[in-house]
Design an enzyme around this catalytic site. Structure first.
Site, short mmCIF file in Angstrom:
data_model
loop_
_atom_site.label_atom_id
_atom_site.label_comp_id
_atom_site.label_asym_id
_atom_site.label_seq_id
_atom_site.Cartn_x
_atom_site.Cartn_y
_atom_site.Cartn_z
N ASP A 18 0.83 -1.21 0.00
CA ASP A 18 0.00 0.00 0.00
C ASP A 18 0.87 1.26 0.00
O ASP A 18 1.95 1.26 0.58
CB ASP A 18 -0.91 -0.03 1.24
CG ASP A 18 -2.02 1.00 1.14
OD1 ASP A 18 -2.34 1.45 0.01
OD2 ASP A 18 -2.58 1.36 2.19
N ASN A 20 1.25 3.43 -3.00
CA ASN A 20 1.74 3.91 -4.30
C ASN A 20 1.18 5.28 -4.64
O ASN A 20 1.90 6.17 -5.12
CB ASN A 20 1.32 2.95 -5.42
CG ASN A 20 1.97 1.59 -5.31
OD1 ASN A 20 2.88 1.40 -4.53
ND2 ASN A 20 1.49 0.64 -6.10
N ARG A 22 -0.05 7.66 -2.66
CA ARG A 22 0.49 8.75 -1.81
C ARG A 22 1.92 9.08 -2.18
O ARG A 22 2.34 10.22 -2.16
CB ARG A 22 0.39 8.36 -0.33
CG ARG A 22 -0.99 8.63 0.25
CD ARG A 22 -1.19 7.92 1.55
NE ARG A 22 -1.38 6.50 1.34
CZ ARG A 22 -1.22 5.58 2.29
NH1 ARG A 22 -0.85 5.95 3.49
NH2 ARG A 22 -1.45 4.31 2.02
N SER A 63 -6.93 -6.06 -5.96
CA SER A 63 -8.04 -6.70 -5.26
C SER A 63 -9.28 -6.73 -6.16
O SER A 63 -9.38 -5.98 -7.14
CB SER A 63 -8.36 -5.96 -3.96
OG SER A 63 -9.01 -4.75 -4.25
N ASN A 66 -10.55 -3.41 -6.45
CA ASN A 66 -9.77 -2.41 -7.23
C ASN A 66 -10.34 -2.16 -8.63
O ASN A 66 -10.02 -1.15 -9.26
CB ASN A 66 -8.30 -2.82 -7.36
CG ASN A 66 -7.49 -2.64 -6.09
OD1 ASN A 66 -6.48 -3.31 -5.90
ND2 ASN A 66 -7.92 -1.74 -5.22
N TRP A 67 -11.22 -3.05 -9.12
CA TRP A 67 -11.80 -2.81 -10.44
C TRP A 67 -12.61 -1.52 -10.46
O TRP A 67 -12.83 -0.93 -11.52
CB TRP A 67 -12.73 -3.97 -10.86
CG TRP A 67 -12.01 -5.25 -11.15
CD1 TRP A 67 -12.07 -6.39 -10.42
CD2 TRP A 67 -11.13 -5.53 -12.25
NE1 TRP A 67 -11.28 -7.37 -10.98
CE2 TRP A 67 -10.69 -6.87 -12.12
CE3 TRP A 67 -10.66 -4.79 -13.34
CZ2 TRP A 67 -9.82 -7.48 -13.01
CZ3 TRP A 67 -9.77 -5.40 -14.23
CH2 TRP A 67 -9.38 -6.72 -14.07
N ARG A 192 -4.89 -2.31 8.65
CA ARG A 192 -6.05 -3.15 8.34
C ARG A 192 -5.67 -4.22 7.32
O ARG A 192 -4.60 -4.14 6.71
CB ARG A 192 -7.24 -2.32 7.87
CG ARG A 192 -6.96 -1.43 6.71
CD ARG A 192 -8.23 -0.69 6.25
NE ARG A 192 -7.88 0.30 5.24
CZ ARG A 192 -7.78 1.60 5.45
NH1 ARG A 192 -8.03 2.10 6.64
NH2 ARG A 192 -7.43 2.42 4.49
C1 FPP Z 1 -2.04 0.13 -3.30
O1 FPP Z 1 -1.58 1.46 -3.33
C2 FPP Z 1 -1.49 -0.62 -4.39
C3 FPP Z 1 -2.22 -1.20 -5.37
C4 FPP Z 1 -3.68 -1.13 -5.42
C5 FPP Z 1 -1.61 -1.92 -6.48
C6 FPP Z 1 -0.31 -2.62 -6.21
C7 FPP Z 1 0.45 -2.66 -7.48
C8 FPP Z 1 1.78 -2.60 -7.62
C9 FPP Z 1 2.67 -2.62 -6.45
C10 FPP Z 1 2.46 -2.49 -8.94
C11 FPP Z 1 2.19 -3.55 -9.96
C12 FPP Z 1 2.23 -4.92 -9.43
C13 FPP Z 1 3.07 -5.90 -9.89
C14 FPP Z 1 2.97 -7.27 -9.32
C15 FPP Z 1 4.06 -5.67 -10.93
P1 FPP Z 1 -2.63 2.64 -3.45
O2 FPP Z 1 -2.71 3.01 -4.88
O3 FPP Z 1 -3.93 2.25 -2.84
O4 FPP Z 1 -1.91 3.74 -2.63
P2 FPP Z 1 -2.57 4.89 -1.72
O5 FPP Z 1 -3.20 4.18 -0.56
O6 FPP Z 1 -1.39 5.71 -1.32
O7 FPP Z 1 -3.55 5.61 -2.59
#
Ligand code: FPP
Length: 258
Positions: A18, A20, A22, A63, A66-67, A192
């Site tokens: 989690d 990415n 931010r 997840s 996530n869709w 969580r």
């Molecule tokens: C959560 O961060 C992350 C995801 C929903 C996707 C995870 C994907 C990757 C790490 C990259 C691609 C995967 C592979 C296996 C190559 P968020 O976007 O919910 O972050 P936030 O909570 O800061 O908004």
């Protein structure tokens, strides 16, 4: 780097990656950049896990929920996934890694399936480490699916209702073919579980780190494992009485069921 003991490694580590979004926001960039750096962290982490000798690593990459993200973000994630599978193919096959995927894989676009399916087949015989990508995955959905399978068997008269046991349910869960997770790490500061590996989590040790996923480094993985190694896992049993260490007594728990 925190010291990790070679013995007492968690066999199966799960990671909720989690932070990415931010990470990108802090730099005034779009979320896609955060995911791109997140994919680089995935590469680093897979290498670090393999170097440590973990038997199984399960990454929550996408997840079922996530869709519902904006189409542009979903598309960017699917492309990153495809790129990851293409660029890491040699590394996966050359290092004895078995690639697996769990979740509602039928929802994934053809561009992902076209690289995912052959790599799963090609790496099937690899035994050093199983890398499982949770894609379109949901823990509740997995439990419901397992329940449906067993209910169907019971309705067809092939099993009795009494055969619907915790072990029978577990046997229907692809996320647990590598065993229950011993340690689950979540980055990004939230505390969580977000529908990850719900059934297998029963006795997992949980480790929450504030580091945002794109910044997750080998030292962070080591810190999580070192924390796991300092904990006493009791599985509902009682602690062992203190005694002199003995080579014939490796476990630190007494097997008295409650
Ligand atoms: C959560 O961060 C992350 C995801 C929903 C996707 C995870 C994907 C990757 C790490 C990259 C691609 C995967 C592979 C296996 C190559 P968020 O976007 O919910 O972050 P936030 O909570 O800061 O908004």
């Amino acid at each position: 780097m925190p010291l990790v003991e070679a013995r007492n490694l968690p066999a199966h580590v799960g990671i909720i990656m989690d932070g990415n979004g931010r990470w990108a926001q802090q730099r005034g960039k779009g979320r896609a950049l955060g995911h791109r750096e997140g994919a680089a962290a995935v590469r680093r982490t897979v290498r670090a896990a393999r170097r440590l000798g973990l038997r199984a690593l399960t990454l929550y990459a996408f997840s079922e929920q996530n869709w519902a993200r904006p189409e542009e973000e979903v598309d960017a994630l699917m492309e990153l996934l495809r790129d990851f599978l293409l660029t890491e193919r040699g590394e996966i096959l050359g290092n004895g890694i078995r690639l697996n995927a769990i979740g509602n894989l039928g929802r994934l676009p053809g561009l992902v399936r076209a690289v995912l399916d052959p790599l799963r087949r090609e790496s099937e015989g690899n035994e050093q480490m199983t890398l499982t990508l949770a894609l379109s995955y949901g823990g509740r959905e997995e439990i419901a699916h397992a329940a449906r399978v067993l209910a169907g068997e019971a309705a067809a008269g092939r099993i009795d209702l009494d055969d619907i046991t915790p072990d029978a349910l577990r046997a229907q869960m692809p996320s647990l073919t590598v065993g229950d997770p011993d340690l689950v790490i979540r980055t990004g500061g939230e505390r969580r579980i977000s529908n990850f590996l719900l059934y297998g989590l029963a006795y997992a040790e949980l480790y929450f780190a504030d580091v945002l996923w794109p910044d997750f480094a080998e030292a962070d993985l080591h810190a999580a494992i070192a924390s796991y190694q300092r904990r006493e896992r009791r599985f509902g049993l009682v602690p062992a009485p203190r005694e002199e260490p003995s080579e014939r007594r490796p476990a630190s728990i007494t097997r008295i069921a409650i």
